[in-house]
Design a protein around this motif. Sequence first.
Motif, PDB file in Angstrom:
ATOM      1  N   ASN A  30       4.417 -13.206   3.857  1.00  0.00           N
ATOM      2  CA  ASN A  30       4.172 -11.951   3.116  1.00  0.00           C
ATOM      3  C   ASN A  30       4.772 -10.981   2.954  1.00  0.00           C
ATOM      4  O   ASN A  30       4.573 -10.049   1.358  1.00  0.00           O
ATOM      5  N   GLU A  31       6.481 -11.428   3.034  1.00  0.00           N
ATOM      6  CA  GLU A  31       7.317  -9.940   3.097  1.00  0.00           C
ATOM      7  C   GLU A  31       7.579 -11.011   1.393  1.00  0.00           C
ATOM      8  O   GLU A  31       7.913 -10.080   0.697  1.00  0.00           O
ATOM      9  N   LYS A  32       6.995 -12.143   1.031  1.00  0.00           N
ATOM     10  CA  LYS A  32       7.921 -12.889  -0.411  1.00  0.00           C
ATOM     11  C   LYS A  32       6.899 -11.834  -1.399  1.00  0.00           C
ATOM     12  O   LYS A  32       7.205 -11.624  -2.152  1.00  0.00           O
ATOM     13  N   ASN A  33       5.576 -11.826  -0.515  1.00  0.00           N
ATOM     14  CA  ASN A  33       4.468 -11.473  -1.754  1.00  0.00           C
ATOM     15  C   ASN A  33       4.361  -9.680  -1.829  1.00  0.00           C
ATOM     16  O   ASN A  33       4.029  -9.502  -3.367  1.00  0.00           O
ATOM     17  N   GLU A  34       4.791  -9.023  -0.965  1.00  0.00           N
ATOM     18  CA  GLU A  34       4.974  -7.742  -0.965  1.00  0.00           C
ATOM     19  C   GLU A  34       6.322  -6.930  -2.068  1.00  0.00           C
ATOM     20  O   GLU A  34       6.458  -6.367  -2.910  1.00  0.00           O
ATOM     21  N   LEU A  35       7.672  -8.215  -2.199  1.00  0.00           N
ATOM     22  CA  LEU A  35       9.084  -8.415  -2.803  1.00  0.00           C
ATOM     23  C   LEU A  35       8.424  -8.627  -4.554  1.00  0.00           C
ATOM     24  O   LEU A  35       8.397  -7.585  -5.313  1.00  0.00           O
ATOM     25  N   LYS A  36       6.780  -9.371  -4.147  1.00  0.00           N
ATOM     26  CA  LYS A  36       6.593  -9.110  -5.537  1.00  0.00           C
ATOM     27  C   LYS A  36       6.120  -8.383  -6.168  1.00  0.00           C
ATOM     28  O   LYS A  36       6.395  -8.123  -7.760  1.00  0.00           O
TER      29      LYS A  36
END
Length: 181
Positions: free
Chosen positions: A40-46
């Motif tokens: 989720n954090e990766k997707n938010e950062l993307k």
Amino acid sequence: MELNRNKYTLLFLSIVLLIFLFQKYERRTELKNNYNILLNEKNELKEKLRHVNEENSQKKTESEEQLKTINNITLNLNSSTLKNETEFKKIIYLFSEESGLDLREIGKAEYIWKKESYSLKYIFFTFEGDLAGMTKFLYFINKSKVYIDMTKSYIELTRDSFKISLGYLEKNSNLMKEEKK
């Protein structure tokens, strides 16, 4: 008794095995939750990165458009400036001839402001003629391709003549010498 002891041992081993399996399950569940959080954090950062890239792209486009506008203004400014005072006087003389006015007097040029590459100068002119000629003269000034400044000008009217101050942009000579090199 031996059977009872075996039962307790088996029960004890079962409980230890259950505890061990439960701990493994908890650890696996925790790892899975951490993995989901990281995803989720990766997707938010993307998403944030994509948003920042879009903003930067917009800013770059705006900057390029502003640069084009500045270049166009500079080109227009270069085409509407004069090399010297004599050119301006010639233009005013031609406008006065076309409008039927007689140019009687030309004043001395005064600097209004001086910047790095340009300066604004004002000159006083005295004309003799009628009101229709003056109107035609002002029309020619307004439609001139060369920039003629009237923001700080004044007009003094008398019975058969009028005095007007007009400004023009002049490209500074020291910059022109540097450009030729």
